[in-house]
Write a protein that holds these residues in place. Structure first.
Motif, PDB file in Angstrom:
ATOM      1  N   PHE A  85       1.037  -1.205  -0.147  1.00 48.98           N
ATOM      2  CA  PHE A  85       0.167  -0.033  -0.223  1.00 48.98           C
ATOM      3  C   PHE A  85       0.940   1.220  -0.205  1.00 48.98           C
ATOM      4  N   MET A  86       1.916   1.312   0.954  1.00 42.41           N
ATOM      5  CA  MET A  86       2.828   2.447   0.899  1.00 42.41           C
ATOM      6  C   MET A  86       3.672   2.775  -0.365  1.00 42.41           C
ATOM      7  N   ARG A  87       3.920   1.683  -1.048  1.00 44.23           N
ATOM      8  CA  ARG A  87       4.591   1.649  -2.465  1.00 44.23           C
ATOM      9  C   ARG A  87       3.697   2.189  -3.435  1.00 44.23           C
ATOM     10  N   ALA A  88       2.578   1.761  -3.254  1.00 42.03           N
ATOM     11  CA  ALA A  88       1.509   2.183  -4.430  1.00 42.03           C
ATOM     12  C   ALA A  88       1.206   3.711  -4.132  1.00 42.03           C
ATOM     13  N   GLY A  89       1.677   4.212  -3.305  1.00 41.77           N
ATOM     14  CA  GLY A  89       1.437   5.850  -3.196  1.00 41.77           C
ATOM     15  C   GLY A  89       2.803   6.716  -4.107  1.00 41.77           C
ATOM     16  N   HIS A  90       3.772   5.777  -4.116  1.00 40.54           N
ATOM     17  CA  HIS A  90       4.846   6.335  -4.948  1.00 40.54           C
ATOM     18  C   HIS A  90       4.387   7.280  -6.032  1.00 40.54           C
ATOM     19  N   PRO A  91       5.054   8.442  -6.342  1.00 40.57           N
ATOM     20  CA  PRO A  91       4.637   9.220  -7.689  1.00 40.57           C
ATOM     21  C   PRO A  91       4.945   8.476  -8.864  1.00 40.57           C
TER      22      PRO A  91
END
Length: 419
Positions: free
Chosen positions: A95-101
């Motif tokens: 989930f955190m990685r999915a927020g990367h630009p």
């Protein structure tokens, strides 16, 4: 399409209902299986929104900044029971990685394309099902308690603006006109005119199913346990279904729309899908509890208030706690207490509490496509907060796959194998 081509659909929530309706329209013989009934579980208790203007992935930067504060409040917008955290950690990392630009824009564009298809498909399906009159076009408002809170949300609105989604930032008399009776603590809002809402999600889903039944689709109340692929004559294969009562059945193809339980079935066909369960809570108050003109979202508090023909629904928030823990209805009561403060005059007596299971994937995109090991097994699950919104589009896409047509949108971003 031959009338003897039989497709089994597992799950009679709104995604399964729309899939069944689309397949019946295409001439397939359709049987929908569910352990309870048509639109009786999670699809019955949602906020009733057709949230077409909301394509932002949940992992966008604004939400990530709020996570620490939210997690500190056990009754806040997001909670994770400490005992569940070790099991949840792989999903949280994704989930955190999915927020990367580098990933955010791709997910945003894929979601926006699915939303555009959803809006057009709902317009058509609701007309064909004689259910268009159950959809209101009053828009919705996101509410903020300060100009600073509004400014913090602006990157999300700028993303919507790039996609051509209309909205209007409002305050003062304009905000009071859109929704009289708000607490003065809410100083700013953003009005979304293309947001739509159904009268009541359970009644609406049953109306769509009634249309599917008129086309010949059938429902059977049985708890699905699993399926195998078996060879038939001339190199063809069929799907053999097993149910908890010991009965079996066969179909030419299978669609898995089993919500928060779908990944267990997908694993049996070689697809490991990192689906997690967001437990959502609400309280539905009697009709007349408040003069609510349109759906309201209290952005800093993570819940919504929705006007239904059957009452006023106060709910939302997220509890990442899996499928086995008992409900914590203190979360529903905490939202109701806040709603009473935010909407002075709200009558909170006589409410009905509820909890449902949202099937959520870390990149906020659903799984729509074929199984790895079986071309006649299709997946349609993982829509998170957007199951009602995207169900008509998902049904159309499964129909495209089943009939061998080019899909209405590129399915690569929604591939079951993307993980």
């Amino acid at each position: 399409m031959s009338d003897r081509t039989h497709i089994a659909v597992i799950g009679a929530g709104i995604v399964g209902i729309c899939t069944g309706a689309n397949l019946a329209e295409a001439g397939f013989q359709v049987t929908v299986y569910d352990r309870t009934g048509v639109c009786e579980e999670t699809s019955s208790g949602n906020a009733a929104a057709l949230a077409f203007p909301d394509p932002l992935p949940l992992s966008h930067k604004g939400m990530l900044k709020k996570l620490p504060g939210w997690l500190a409040d056990p009754l806040g917008p997001l909670t994770i029971p400490p005992a569940y955290l070790p099991k949840l950690m792989p999903w949280l990392i994704r989930f955190m990685r999915a927020g990367h630009p580098s990933k955010f824009e791709a997910s945003l564009n894929a979601q926006a394309g699915l939303m555009r298809l959803a809006e057009s498909e709902w317009a058509g399906l609701s007309e064909r099902a004689d259910a268009a009159g159950m959809i209101s076009h009053n828009g919705a408002i996101d509410l903020y308690e300060s100009e600073a809170e509004l400014k913090a949300s602006l990157p999300g609105w700028e993303a919507r603006e790039r996609l051509g989604i209309p909205f209007e930032h409002v305050s003062g008399a304009r905000l009071a006109e859109l929704q009289p009776g708000l607490s003065p603590r809410f100083t700013h809002g953003t009005f979304m005119p293309t947001w739509k809402q159904v009268d009541d999600p359970k009644l609406f889903g049953k109306a769509i199913w009634a249309y599917a039944e008129r086309l010949g689709a059938r429902f059977e109340r049985r708890l699905f346990e699993g399926a195998e692929i078996a060879r038939k004559d001339a190199g063809r294969s069929e799907v053999r279904l097993r149910f908890a009562d010991g009965s079996t059945s066969t179909a030419d193809s299978l669609v898995i729309c089993a919500g928060a339980w779908s990944h267990f079935h997908a694993a049996k066909f070689g697809d490991r899908v990192p689906l997690e369960t967001e437990r959502g809570y609400n309280t539905t108050l009697p009709v007349g509890a408040f003069d609510l003109r349109r759906q309201l979202t209290f952005v800093g508090h993570g819940f919504v208030v929705s006007p239904l023909v059957t009452g006023v629904r106060v709910g939302g928030a997220v509890e990442l706690a899996g499928l086995k823990r008992p409900p914590n209805y203190a979360r529903a009561r905490a939202m109701l207490e806040k709603a009473k403060q935010f909407l002075p005059g709200l009558k909170t007596e006589g409410g009905r509490e509820w909890m449902g299971y949202r099937p959520s994937l870390p990149d906020s995109l659903p799984v729509i496509g074929r199984a790895r090991s079986a071309p006649n097994v299709f997946y349609a699950f993982g829509h998170g907060h957007l199951g009602l919104t995207q169900s008509a589009a998902t049904g159309r896409l499964i129909r495209d796959l089943a009939t061998g047509k080019t899909t209405a949108v590129d399915l690569a971003p929604f591939s079951p194998q993307r993980f």
